[in-house]
Design a protein around this motif. Structure first.
Motif, short mmCIF file in Angstrom:
data_model
loop_
_atom_site.label_atom_id
_atom_site.label_comp_id
_atom_site.label_asym_id
_atom_site.label_seq_id
_atom_site.Cartn_x
_atom_site.Cartn_y
_atom_site.Cartn_z
N TRP A 118 0.84 -1.20 0.00
CA TRP A 118 0.00 0.00 0.00
C TRP A 118 0.88 1.25 0.00
O TRP A 118 1.82 1.34 0.78
CB TRP A 118 -0.94 0.00 1.22
CG TRP A 118 -2.13 0.85 0.94
CD1 TRP A 118 -2.40 2.07 1.45
CD2 TRP A 118 -3.20 0.55 0.04
NE1 TRP A 118 -3.58 2.55 0.92
CE2 TRP A 118 -4.08 1.64 0.05
CE3 TRP A 118 -3.48 -0.54 -0.80
CZ2 TRP A 118 -5.24 1.68 -0.73
CZ3 TRP A 118 -4.62 -0.50 -1.57
CH2 TRP A 118 -5.49 0.60 -1.53
N ASN A 119 0.63 2.15 -0.91
CA ASN A 119 1.46 3.34 -1.11
C ASN A 119 2.84 3.02 -1.70
O ASN A 119 3.68 3.90 -1.83
CB ASN A 119 1.65 4.17 0.18
CG ASN A 119 0.38 4.92 0.54
OD1 ASN A 119 -0.42 5.25 -0.34
ND2 ASN A 119 0.19 5.18 1.82
N ASN A 120 3.07 1.77 -1.98
CA ASN A 120 4.31 1.39 -2.66
C ASN A 120 3.97 0.82 -4.03
O ASN A 120 4.51 -0.20 -4.47
CB ASN A 120 5.09 0.34 -1.85
CG ASN A 120 5.64 0.94 -0.57
OD1 ASN A 120 6.13 2.06 -0.57
ND2 ASN A 120 5.52 0.21 0.51
N GLY A 121 3.04 1.49 -4.69
CA GLY A 121 2.59 1.03 -6.00
C GLY A 121 1.13 0.64 -5.98
O GLY A 121 0.53 0.44 -7.03
N MET A 122 0.55 0.51 -4.79
CA MET A 122 -0.89 0.23 -4.69
C MET A 122 -1.59 1.42 -4.06
O MET A 122 -1.08 2.01 -3.10
CB MET A 122 -1.16 -1.01 -3.84
CG MET A 122 -0.90 -2.29 -4.57
SD MET A 122 -1.30 -3.72 -3.54
CE MET A 122 -3.04 -3.86 -3.88
N SER A 123 -2.76 1.72 -4.60
CA SER A 123 -3.48 2.90 -4.14
C SER A 123 -4.97 2.70 -4.43
O SER A 123 -5.34 1.82 -5.21
CB SER A 123 -2.95 4.12 -4.92
OG SER A 123 -3.87 5.18 -4.91
N ALA A 124 -5.80 3.51 -3.80
CA ALA A 124 -7.23 3.46 -4.13
C ALA A 124 -7.66 4.79 -4.73
O ALA A 124 -8.84 5.11 -4.75
CB ALA A 124 -8.06 3.13 -2.89
N CYS A 125 -6.69 5.59 -5.20
CA CYS A 125 -7.06 6.89 -5.74
C CYS A 125 -6.08 7.31 -6.83
O CYS A 125 -5.01 7.86 -6.55
CB CYS A 125 -7.10 7.94 -4.63
SG CYS A 125 -7.62 9.56 -5.23
N ALA A 126 -6.49 7.06 -8.08
CA ALA A 126 -5.61 7.41 -9.20
C ALA A 126 -5.45 8.92 -9.30
O ALA A 126 -4.36 9.42 -9.61
CB ALA A 126 -6.18 6.86 -10.49
N VAL A 127 -6.53 9.65 -9.04
CA VAL A 127 -6.44 11.12 -9.16
C VAL A 127 -5.44 11.67 -8.14
O VAL A 127 -4.75 12.65 -8.40
CB VAL A 127 -7.84 11.76 -8.99
CG1 VAL A 127 -7.77 13.27 -9.08
CG2 VAL A 127 -8.79 11.22 -10.05
N CYS A 128 -5.36 11.02 -6.97
CA CYS A 128 -4.41 11.49 -5.94
C CYS A 128 -2.98 11.08 -6.30
O CYS A 128 -2.05 11.86 -6.12
CB CYS A 128 -4.72 10.88 -4.58
SG CYS A 128 -6.45 10.76 -4.16
N ASP A 129 -2.80 9.86 -6.72
CA ASP A 129 -1.45 9.30 -6.78
C ASP A 129 -0.89 9.07 -8.20
O ASP A 129 0.30 8.84 -8.36
CB ASP A 129 -1.41 7.94 -6.04
CG ASP A 129 -1.79 8.11 -4.57
OD1 ASP A 129 -1.54 9.20 -4.02
OD2 ASP A 129 -2.33 7.16 -3.98
N GLY A 130 -1.78 9.12 -9.20
CA GLY A 130 -1.40 8.70 -10.55
C GLY A 130 -0.23 9.47 -11.15
O GLY A 130 0.54 8.93 -11.93
#
Ligand code: NDP
Length: 316
Positions: free
Chosen positions: A131-143
């Motif tokens: 999680w946060n190492n390539g996995m996320s639930a928010c593309a707009v935030c992290d993409g």
């Protein structure tokens, strides 16, 4: 009976703290239940992310937990009384309203509910580590983070969010695999067309995500076709869940009108719920935008509406 508060705010994400800042400056002496763990940590979903690059005012980006600490300090500066406790019970059937945590019971003339929503996760074996190492639930935030640039990426889900996030990610990734467990998308027709027309979106039908691959950082994903049971490993740099959110409203069930998916219903163009004097702000009622800045805006609106409503009741 304990002292009756003018305003109780439930929740401490961008919506809750913005409501507190406005309410405190309007002399409403807001009292806040920040939450403890139910529905995620105090401070809300931004506390579980890293870089926030789309919150205006931070041209270099800002760390999510740092941003929420700033929100909290600002609410505190104007005198918000805060308790890091989960609300366990409410009674909105009569005024003053009653709000209880395990440690205290508070009466309130008005309430703002800003308890947010929780992104659903799948619970695959490597999820915590990745999680946060390539996995996320928010593309707009992290993409837009550098490590996703010009890499293959993956979105899981078949709804409007999944298509929206996949489309967004095509700005950065070389290809975006959209992994869906069925052979047709749940997304609206217009969004489906957007997915089908985008040459960088590759839909992987009838497939489920099994686990992320990689040591410390995502280097691939294992997916399984549920019709053939065939598993395959796809090299990629980012995996984004878009399998829906669960609004944090279980404690309000039976007290306030919720829609069929559990979100609080507000009257169109306002933050008012069906109970006079009870307002809602942020992801707890908004399933479309779900951004920190829109939640903050709704928090502001809810405080202004609460202030007006209290004034109409002769409570200043
Ligand atoms: P939805 O509940 O609509 O879709 C969730 C998707 O995830 C579904 O395709 C579902 O599959 C899939 N899914 C759920 N659980 C799992 C699981 N455990 N494993 C694999 N797949 C899973 O959520 P959304 O966030 O997409 O949308 C929520 C609401 O917000 C909707 O009403 C939507 O229309 C709205 N919205 C509107 C937007 C817009 O107008 N631009 C943008 C974003 C959202 P299945 O289909 O098989 O059930």
């Amino acid at each position: 009976m304990s002292e009756v508060k003018k305003l109780v705010i439930i929740g401490s994400g961008p919506a809750g703290h913005t409501a507190a800042i406005y309410a405190a400056r309007a002399n409403l002496d807001p009292f806040m239940f920040e939450g403890y763990m139910s529905g995620g940590p105090a401070g809300g979903q931004l506390t579980t992310t890293t870089d926030v690059e789309n919150y205006p005012g931070f041209p270099e980006g800002v760390n999510g937990p740092d941003l929420m600490e700033l929100f909290r300090k600002q609410a505190e500066r104007f005198g918000t009384e805060m308790y890091r406790e989960d609300v366990s019970e409410v009674d909105f059937s009569k005024r003053p309203f009653t709000i209880k945590s395990e440690k205290r019971e508070v009466q309130a003339q008005s309430v703002i509910i800003a308890t947010g929503a929780t992104a659903r996760r799948m619970g695959v074996p490597s999820e915590e580590k990745m999680w946060n190492n390539g996995m996320s639930a928010c593309a707009v935030c992290d993409g837009a983070l550098p490590f996703f640039k010009n890499q293959p990426l993956m979105v899981i889900g078949g709804g409007d969010t999944a298509v929206e996030e996949a489309s967004y990610l095509t700005k950065f990734g070389t290809v975006v695999y959209l992994v869906h467990r069925r052979d047709e998308l749940r997304a609206s027709k217009i969004m489906q067309k957007r997915a089908f027309d985008n040459p960088k979106i590759d839909i992987v039908w009838d497939s489920v995500f099994v686990d992320a691959l990689g040591e410390d950082f995502v280097t691939g994903a294992r997916v399984k076709n549920i019709k053939t049971n065939e598993e395959k490993d796809i090299p990629l740099a980012g995996i984004f869940y878009a399998i829906g959110h669960t609004p944090n409203t279980s404690v309000f069930k039976g007290q306030i009108d919720l829609d069929e998916t559990g979100y609080i219903k507000v009257k169109s163009g306002t933050q008012q719920t069906n109970i006079e004097g009870v307002f809602a702000a942020g992801d707890v009622h908004d399933k479309v935008y779900r951004q920190a800045v829109t939640a903050a805006g709704a928090g502001c609106a809810s405080a202004l509406e609460a202030e007006r409503w209290l004034a109409e009741q002769g409570i200043e």
